[in-house]
Enzyme design. Structure first.
Site, short mmCIF file in Angstrom:
data_model
loop_
_atom_site.label_atom_id
_atom_site.label_comp_id
_atom_site.label_asym_id
_atom_site.label_seq_id
_atom_site.Cartn_x
_atom_site.Cartn_y
_atom_site.Cartn_z
N TYR A 1 48.33 35.34 52.31
CA TYR A 1 48.42 35.05 50.87
C TYR A 1 47.73 33.74 50.52
O TYR A 1 47.05 33.64 49.49
CB TYR A 1 49.88 35.03 50.41
CG TYR A 1 50.42 36.43 50.17
CD1 TYR A 1 49.94 37.19 49.10
CD2 TYR A 1 51.36 37.00 51.01
CE1 TYR A 1 50.40 38.48 48.87
CE2 TYR A 1 51.82 38.30 50.78
CZ TYR A 1 51.34 39.02 49.71
OH TYR A 1 51.77 40.30 49.49
N ARG B 1 44.16 34.20 50.06
CA ARG B 1 43.85 34.83 48.76
C ARG B 1 44.03 33.82 47.62
O ARG B 1 43.24 33.79 46.68
CB ARG B 1 44.75 36.04 48.55
CG ARG B 1 44.39 37.19 49.48
CD ARG B 1 45.37 38.33 49.36
NE ARG B 1 45.30 38.99 48.07
CZ ARG B 1 46.22 39.87 47.63
NH1 ARG B 1 47.26 40.16 48.37
NH2 ARG B 1 46.10 40.44 46.45
N GLN C 1 48.29 44.69 36.77
CA GLN C 1 48.67 44.86 38.18
C GLN C 1 48.10 43.73 39.02
O GLN C 1 48.34 43.66 40.21
CB GLN C 1 48.11 46.18 38.72
CG GLN C 1 48.65 47.40 38.02
CD GLN C 1 47.87 48.63 38.43
OE1 GLN C 1 48.04 49.15 39.52
NE2 GLN C 1 47.00 49.10 37.56
N ASN C 2 47.28 42.88 38.40
CA ASN C 2 46.61 41.84 39.16
C ASN C 2 47.51 40.64 39.36
O ASN C 2 48.28 40.27 38.48
CB ASN C 2 45.32 41.42 38.46
CG ASN C 2 44.33 42.58 38.39
OD1 ASN C 2 44.49 43.55 39.12
ND2 ASN C 2 43.35 42.48 37.52
N ASP D 1 46.16 37.67 40.41
CA ASP D 1 45.23 36.56 40.57
C ASP D 1 45.35 35.47 39.50
O ASP D 1 44.71 34.43 39.58
CB ASP D 1 43.78 37.08 40.60
CG ASP D 1 43.46 38.00 39.42
OD1 ASP D 1 43.98 37.76 38.31
OD2 ASP D 1 42.70 38.97 39.60
N HIS E 1 53.14 43.29 38.93
CA HIS E 1 53.16 43.12 40.39
C HIS E 1 53.29 41.65 40.77
O HIS E 1 53.07 41.29 41.93
CB HIS E 1 51.91 43.74 41.02
CG HIS E 1 51.89 45.24 40.90
ND1 HIS E 1 50.77 46.01 41.11
CD2 HIS E 1 52.88 46.11 40.59
CE1 HIS E 1 51.07 47.30 40.92
NE2 HIS E 1 52.34 47.38 40.60
N CYS F 1 62.20 31.57 45.86
CA CYS F 1 63.05 31.49 47.04
C CYS F 1 63.16 32.88 47.68
O CYS F 1 63.47 33.86 47.00
CB CYS F 1 64.44 31.00 46.63
SG CYS F 1 65.58 30.88 48.02
N CYS G 1 67.45 25.29 47.94
CA CYS G 1 68.27 25.51 49.15
C CYS G 1 67.55 25.12 50.43
O CYS G 1 68.12 25.20 51.50
CB CYS G 1 68.73 26.97 49.22
SG CYS G 1 67.39 28.12 49.68
N THR H 1 41.56 50.58 37.39
CA THR H 1 42.68 50.89 38.27
C THR H 1 42.59 52.31 38.79
O THR H 1 42.17 53.22 38.07
CB THR H 1 44.05 50.64 37.57
OG1 THR H 1 45.09 51.12 38.42
CG2 THR H 1 44.15 51.31 36.21
P1 NAD Z 1 42.29 49.42 43.39
O1 NAD Z 1 41.68 48.40 44.30
O2 NAD Z 1 43.08 50.52 43.97
O3 NAD Z 1 41.14 50.07 42.49
C1 NAD Z 1 40.24 49.30 41.75
C2 NAD Z 1 39.51 50.18 40.74
O4 NAD Z 1 38.63 49.35 40.00
C3 NAD Z 1 38.66 51.28 41.38
O5 NAD Z 1 38.93 52.52 40.75
C4 NAD Z 1 37.21 50.83 41.09
O6 NAD Z 1 36.34 51.93 40.85
C5 NAD Z 1 37.40 50.03 39.82
N1 NAD Z 1 36.39 49.02 39.57
C6 NAD Z 1 35.62 48.33 40.45
N2 NAD Z 1 34.81 47.47 39.80
C7 NAD Z 1 35.08 47.61 38.47
C8 NAD Z 1 34.59 46.98 37.30
N3 NAD Z 1 33.66 46.03 37.34
N4 NAD Z 1 35.10 47.37 36.10
C9 NAD Z 1 36.06 48.33 36.02
N5 NAD Z 1 36.56 48.95 37.11
C10 NAD Z 1 36.08 48.59 38.32
O7 NAD Z 1 43.12 48.58 42.33
P2 NAD Z 1 44.52 48.85 41.61
O8 NAD Z 1 44.57 50.21 40.99
O9 NAD Z 1 44.73 47.66 40.72
O10 NAD Z 1 45.60 48.86 42.77
C11 NAD Z 1 45.58 47.96 43.83
C12 NAD Z 1 46.83 47.11 43.99
O11 NAD Z 1 46.41 45.93 44.65
C13 NAD Z 1 47.45 46.64 42.70
O12 NAD Z 1 48.81 46.79 42.86
C14 NAD Z 1 47.12 45.15 42.59
O13 NAD Z 1 48.29 44.42 42.32
C15 NAD Z 1 46.64 44.73 43.97
N6 NAD Z 1 45.39 43.95 43.96
C16 NAD Z 1 45.23 42.93 43.07
C17 NAD Z 1 44.05 42.20 43.05
C18 NAD Z 1 43.93 41.10 42.03
O14 NAD Z 1 44.93 40.47 41.68
N7 NAD Z 1 42.73 40.82 41.52
C19 NAD Z 1 43.01 42.50 43.93
C20 NAD Z 1 43.21 43.55 44.86
C21 NAD Z 1 44.40 44.27 44.83
ZN ZN Z 2 66.49 28.83 47.67
#
Ligand code: NAD
Ligand code: ZN
Length: 271
Positions: free
Chosen positions: A73, A76, A108-109, A111, A128, A136, A170, A210
């Site tokens: 993590y 990342r 879902q991101n 970042d 997420h 904690c 804690c 997504t």
């Molecule tokens: P995923 O990685 O499963 O899919 C990403 C999707 O984005 C694909 O369908 C791809 O074709 C599409 N894509 C790629 N480039 C693109 C663009 N420029 N514009 C639009 N679409 C584009 O991602 P998900 O469905 O979000 O699921 C993955 C899990 O992983 C989530 O739960 C998420 O929390 C986590 N995750 C988060 C990050 C982040 O925070 N940036 C990065 C990786 C994974």
């Molecule tokens: Zn604690």
């Protein structure tokens, strides 16, 4: 339906005080240089074994290998710390201004780029979690702490870094504020009930970057289908969502990157 039709429908929905929900995934941040889980960068080695994010991002793995999982993590967090929002993120800030109270952003991101771009916390649902926070592990409280108070993304990760990641209350172990694959959504940390309510009241759903494979995003999409909601999918590739939308008479599939599609849609909605 063609693109001019979708713009007309979006304008009408705004005028009619309809609610717009933007469900975003890793693809939104791809143009900021953050790899999606489909990208090749997700793997991690512990000992001599290669692990996939779906195995790393679990309570089970953290319980067995807390330092290694934290290290994954932290790497990342370092990458995200250097990243800047792209045109897609900024368009969502403008959508929020344009739609005012008719706007929800379900991300879902983890970042932190949506808030960095300028979306307000009031209409933002990071289902997420958010890697700019830690909490904690033993849940002595529900408090979220800023990762930057423990670790600067500019610094190197050393053995000593892990010793600093203790709960201020804690003094026990902390964890990243993210939903692991073997955990369940809840309201307290991930706004489950609020998002279920939003799904029901949504009149226009955008699914952006997504694959739609996690359960709450899937539920939001299914609810929209049941309610005959207008759905617009933005993704350069096909997904489970687009496959369904090809057969759905109130759906649009926009085969484009979000960084170019979102600003264009917004601009045309404003004319
Ligand atoms: P995923 O990685 O499963 O899919 C990403 C999707 O984005 C694909 O369908 C791809 O074709 C599409 N894509 C790629 N480039 C693109 C663009 N420029 N514009 C639009 N679409 C584009 O991602 P998900 O469905 O979000 O699921 C993955 C899990 O992983 C989530 O739960 C998420 O929390 C986590 N995750 C988060 C990050 C982040 O925070 N940036 C990065 C990786 C994974
Ligand atoms: Zn604690």
């Amino acid at each position: 339906m063609s693109q001019p039709d979708v713009i007309a429908l979006l304008k009408k929905a705004k005028e009619n005080n309809n609610h717009f929900t933007f469900l975003v995934g890793a693809g939104l941040s791809a143009e900021s240089g953050i790899p999606t889980f489909r990208g090749e960068d997700g793997y991690w080695v512990i000992g001599s074994k290669n692990y996939h994010p779906q195995e790393m991002a679990t309570r089970q793995m953290f319980t067995k290998h807390p330092k290694e999982v934290w290290e994954w993590y932290l790497s990342r967090i370092k990458a995200y710390g250097k990243s800047i929002p792209n045109e897609g993120h900024y368009a969502l800030v403008e959508f929020e201004k344009h739609l005012q109270g008719q706007f929800s952003l379900v991300s879902q991101n983890v970042d932190g780029l949506n808030l960095k771009a300028g979306n307000s916390i009031d209409h933002f649902y990071p289902i997420h979690g958010d890697l700019t926070f830690i909490r904690c592990f033993n849940e002595c409280s529900d408090e979220l702490y800023k990762i930057r108070d423990f670790f600067n993304p500019e610094e190197e990760i050393t053995k000593e870094t892990f010793d600093r990641l203790v709960c201020p209350k804690c003094k026990g172990i902390t964890r990243p504020h993210v939903l692991w694959f073997d955990e369940a959504y809840d309201e307290k940390f991930y706004r489950l009930n609020s998002v279920l309510e939003i799904a029901e009241k949504t009149d226009v759903l955008f699914t952006i970057g997504t694959t739609g494979t996690t359960s709450l995003p899937h539920h939001i999409f299914q609810t929209a289908l049941q309610n005959r909601t207008l759905i617009i999918d933005i993704n350069p590739d096909d997904t489970i969502f687009s496959q369904v939308l090809y057969e759905y008479d109130n759906g649009f599939v926009i085969r484009e990157k979000s960084g170019s599609a979102l600003p264009k849609i917004l601009k045309r909605m404003k004319i």
